[in-house]
Design an enzyme around this catalytic site. Structure first.
Site, PDB file in Angstrom:
ATOM      1  N   LYS B  78       0.850  -1.196   0.000  1.00  0.00           N
ATOM      2  CA  LYS B  78       0.000   0.000   0.000  1.00  0.00           C
ATOM      3  C   LYS B  78       0.882   1.241   0.000  1.00  0.00           C
ATOM      4  O   LYS B  78       1.921   1.273   0.669  1.00  0.00           O
ATOM      5  CB  LYS B  78      -0.899  -0.026   1.249  1.00  0.00           C
ATOM      6  CG  LYS B  78      -1.949   1.097   1.283  1.00  0.00           C
ATOM      7  CD  LYS B  78      -2.855   0.981   2.518  1.00  0.00           C
ATOM      8  CE  LYS B  78      -3.921   2.075   2.528  1.00  0.00           C
ATOM      9  NZ  LYS B  78      -4.839   1.986   3.678  1.00  0.00           N
ATOM     10  N   SER B 158     -10.000   2.322   2.813  1.00  0.00           N
ATOM     11  CA  SER B 158      -9.051   2.986   1.946  1.00  0.00           C
ATOM     12  C   SER B 158      -8.070   2.051   1.240  1.00  0.00           C
ATOM     13  O   SER B 158      -7.454   2.455   0.262  1.00  0.00           O
ATOM     14  CB  SER B 158      -8.233   3.986   2.760  1.00  0.00           C
ATOM     15  OG  SER B 158      -7.395   3.319   3.690  1.00  0.00           O
ATOM     16  N   SER B 182     -10.477   0.213   7.097  1.00  0.00           N
ATOM     17  CA  SER B 182      -9.843   0.274   5.772  1.00  0.00           C
ATOM     18  C   SER B 182      -9.161  -1.002   5.316  1.00  0.00           C
ATOM     19  O   SER B 182      -8.716  -1.081   4.172  1.00  0.00           O
ATOM     20  CB  SER B 182      -8.810   1.402   5.733  1.00  0.00           C
ATOM     21  OG  SER B 182      -9.449   2.648   5.628  1.00  0.00           O
TER      22      SER B 182
END
Lengths: 95, 490
Positions: B78, B158, B182
């Site tokens: 990420k 997210s 998330s």
């Protein structure tokens, strides 16, 4: 509680975000919507409740106050928007 | 070689150990899959040369008998994790060209164990969002589509890039982070497994901060066992993070497959919210039945302050964010837009660099922390947070874990909720309580809805009891026998 345009202007200034005048009305509406929804917290009885400031049950760890890393200006400056020699170049701070 | 991307992480590690294929071979297969899947916008930066170089080094280590536990396995990272020498943007224009000079502890742990980096994964800007639409690099597209439809769906947020990449077989597993849901909500939306460990289990050092008392990293993977293998590598005490817990990391994979007989599972009645789709309610009932069959005892519990978790979160998280994001001032790194004076430069840089949702949250945070409102909002929210944590403490005196749905809906269309902030926030209604209390939570894919879209169930555990979650997650996974895959259209 409704947030008006003057409040948005003030808060944007505190947050150092330039918001154009024509955005303030929309922001005031959006932020009021969010704050009105948050208002329901007032229903919760929190008399005598300790505020929860950390999610871990331990005291902050201490370490010796010594330099661990440093002395490499190239590493520190490698992402600087503007530099001169081993210095950051920033706008004048004191008039 | 494309079949190599279909392997689970465990099967890939076994294959590498048996020398059935090399790390270069499985990495090349993934590099090709990533390049062919740009329509998903899951990667914001592909690093194929670095991936192959890391794979070659891995093969050399294995040849000399020095392979680590993840050696040769290609992963996605990420973009919230700082990776040394590799652009790390947190999904934001304000650090859109930032090249870290250091490595986050978590990624350093993965490389220590031999993993290979395929690239950086898209995400909501500064992890603020539930649909990946706030990313400066455009939304990620969910590889799943509704039966017979071709509308583009959100992978959740997210960690949408992580979820999409894992579901579409663009990596064997991925790192992700979870501040209000998330990891778990995107896992639910994409039929993948995600775990947010106990706060303090994984180091936050080198992970771009959103709300420091809530942020916690974790893995996303295609199986419970894969998630356990990844978390074992990622976790561990780190003196560089003052909230990192000084505890041993167990071998989480050893808990997968363990009997769950006799465990007491709480079902919180407050999670039966209004307007919950009947399919999600039915899946929850199914999950309860599966755990009963596996020998668990089901107990109804009460978490009376559940409905106040989201509003409390939307004070605590923006307050911490407004403080954390004050560092983006255009002086030492990041975007600078020159103005008439110092303040003007700050204001212009931040106005140009931050997107709308990030600005909204900074403004809310600044407002609730400002003179005259601090006690009424911020302090109040911290007290409500304590009550929420106390609810869990009480429940865990009676039960070993909790079972709930992960999210109140399946994946929705991109654009569907982007004009109503509060409607978007409600995505996290079942996940955010766990962040406030600092507890571990895991989402396991459990079924498909009528449109053929995946739905997940959430397991919540006691602090530092991820092991029980991995055992229960394994039991749910086995009972659900979830084998559906998105039909390849990209």
């Amino acid at each position: 509680m409704a947030i008006d345009v003057a409040t948005v202007r003030k808060v944007a200034r505190l947050a150092r975000i330039a918001e154009p005048e024509d955005r303030l009305e929309t922001l005031a509406k959006e932020l009021s919507g969010i704050m009105n929804w948050i208002e329901q917290l007032s229903e919760v009885d929190t008399d005598g409740v300790e505020p929860m400031t950390s999610a871990v049950h331990m005291p902050a760890p201490m370490r010796d106050d010594v330099v661990t890393e440093g002395g490499d200006p190239e590493v520190v400056l490698s992402n600087s928007p503007k530099r001169a020699g081993n210095f950051f170049v920033v706008p004048k701070v004191v008039e | 070689m494309s079949d190599l991307t279909k392997l689970t992480l465990k099967a890939a590690l076994d294959g590498l150990a048996a020398k059935s294929f090399s790390s270069v071979e499985i990495t090349q297969a993934h590099v090709a899959a990533v390049a062919a899947a740009r329509a998903l916008n899951a990667y914001v930066l592909e690093t194929p040369e670095q991936a192959i170089a890391m794979a070659e080094a891995s093969d050399a280590r294995r040849a000399s008998g020095n392979a680590g536990v993840l050696d040769g396995a290609p992963l996605g990272i990420k973009d919230l994790f700082c990776t040394k020498g590799v652009r790390s943007t947190a999904g934001s224009k304000i650090i859109g060209e930032f090249i870290p000079t250091y490595e986050s502890t978590i990624t350093a742990n993965l490389w220590r164990d031999g993993a290979v980096m395929l690239g950086k994964l898209n995400m909501d800007e500064f992890a603020m969002g539930s649909s990946n639409e706030t990313s400066a690099w455009g939304p990620v597209v969910n590889p799943w589509r509704s039966k017979g439809g071709n509308a583009q769906l959100t992978p959740g947020g997210s960690s949408g890039g992580s979820a999409s990449a894992v579901a579409a077989e663009l990596c064997l597993g991925a790192t992700a982070t979870d501040t209000g849901g998330s990891i778990r909500q995107p896992a639910s939306f994409t039929g993948t497994v995600g775990i947010k460990p106990t706060y303090g289990r994984c180091s936050r050092w080198g992970v771009v901060a959103f709300a420091s008392s809530l942020d916690q990293a974790g893995p996303m993977a295609r199986t419970v066992e894969d998630a356990a293998i990844l978390l074992t590598s990622m976790a561990g005490h780190d003196p560089k993070d003052s909230t990192s817990l000084p505890v041993e990391t167990p071998d989480f994979a050893s808990f997968v497959g363990k009997s769950v007989k006799g465990l007491r599972i709480g079902v919180p009645k407050e999670y039966r919210v209004d307007n919950m789709p009947p399919e999600i309610d039915a899946l929850w009932e199914q999950g309860i039945a599966w755990l009963k069959e596996a020998g668990c005892e089901i107990v109804e519990v009460s978490l009376p302050h559940t409905k106040y978790a989201l509003p409390a979160y939307y004070i605590v998280a923006p307050a911490e964010a407004s403080s954390n994001l004050a560092r983006y001032d255009g002086m030492r790194y990041g975007l600078r837009v020159d103005g008439a004076n110092l303040t003007d430069t700050y204001e212009k840089s931040r106005a140009a660099g931050f997107g709308d949702e990030v600005k909204r949250r900074i403004l809310i945070g600044t407002y609730v922390l400002s003179a005259g409102y601090y006690d009424a909002y911020y302090l109040k929210a911290l007290k409500v947070r304590r009550r929420i944590a106390d609810d869990f403490d009480q429940a865990f005196q009676k039960v070993d874990a909790l079972l709930t749905p992960t999210a109140p809906s399946a994946a929705f269309s991109l654009g569907d909720r982007s004009d109503d902030p509060v409607a978007m926030y409600l995505n996290d209604i079942f996940t955010v309580t766990v962040n406030l209390a600092g507890l571990p939570g895991m989402s396991v894919p459990a079924g498909l809805d009528a449109n053929g879209l995946p739905l997940g169930l959430q397991l919540i555990g006691r602090a530092l009891d991820e092991g029980t979650l991995f055992s229960l997650g394994g039991a749910l996974e086995k009972a659900a026998d979830f084998r559906a895959k998105p039909q390849k259209w990209w």
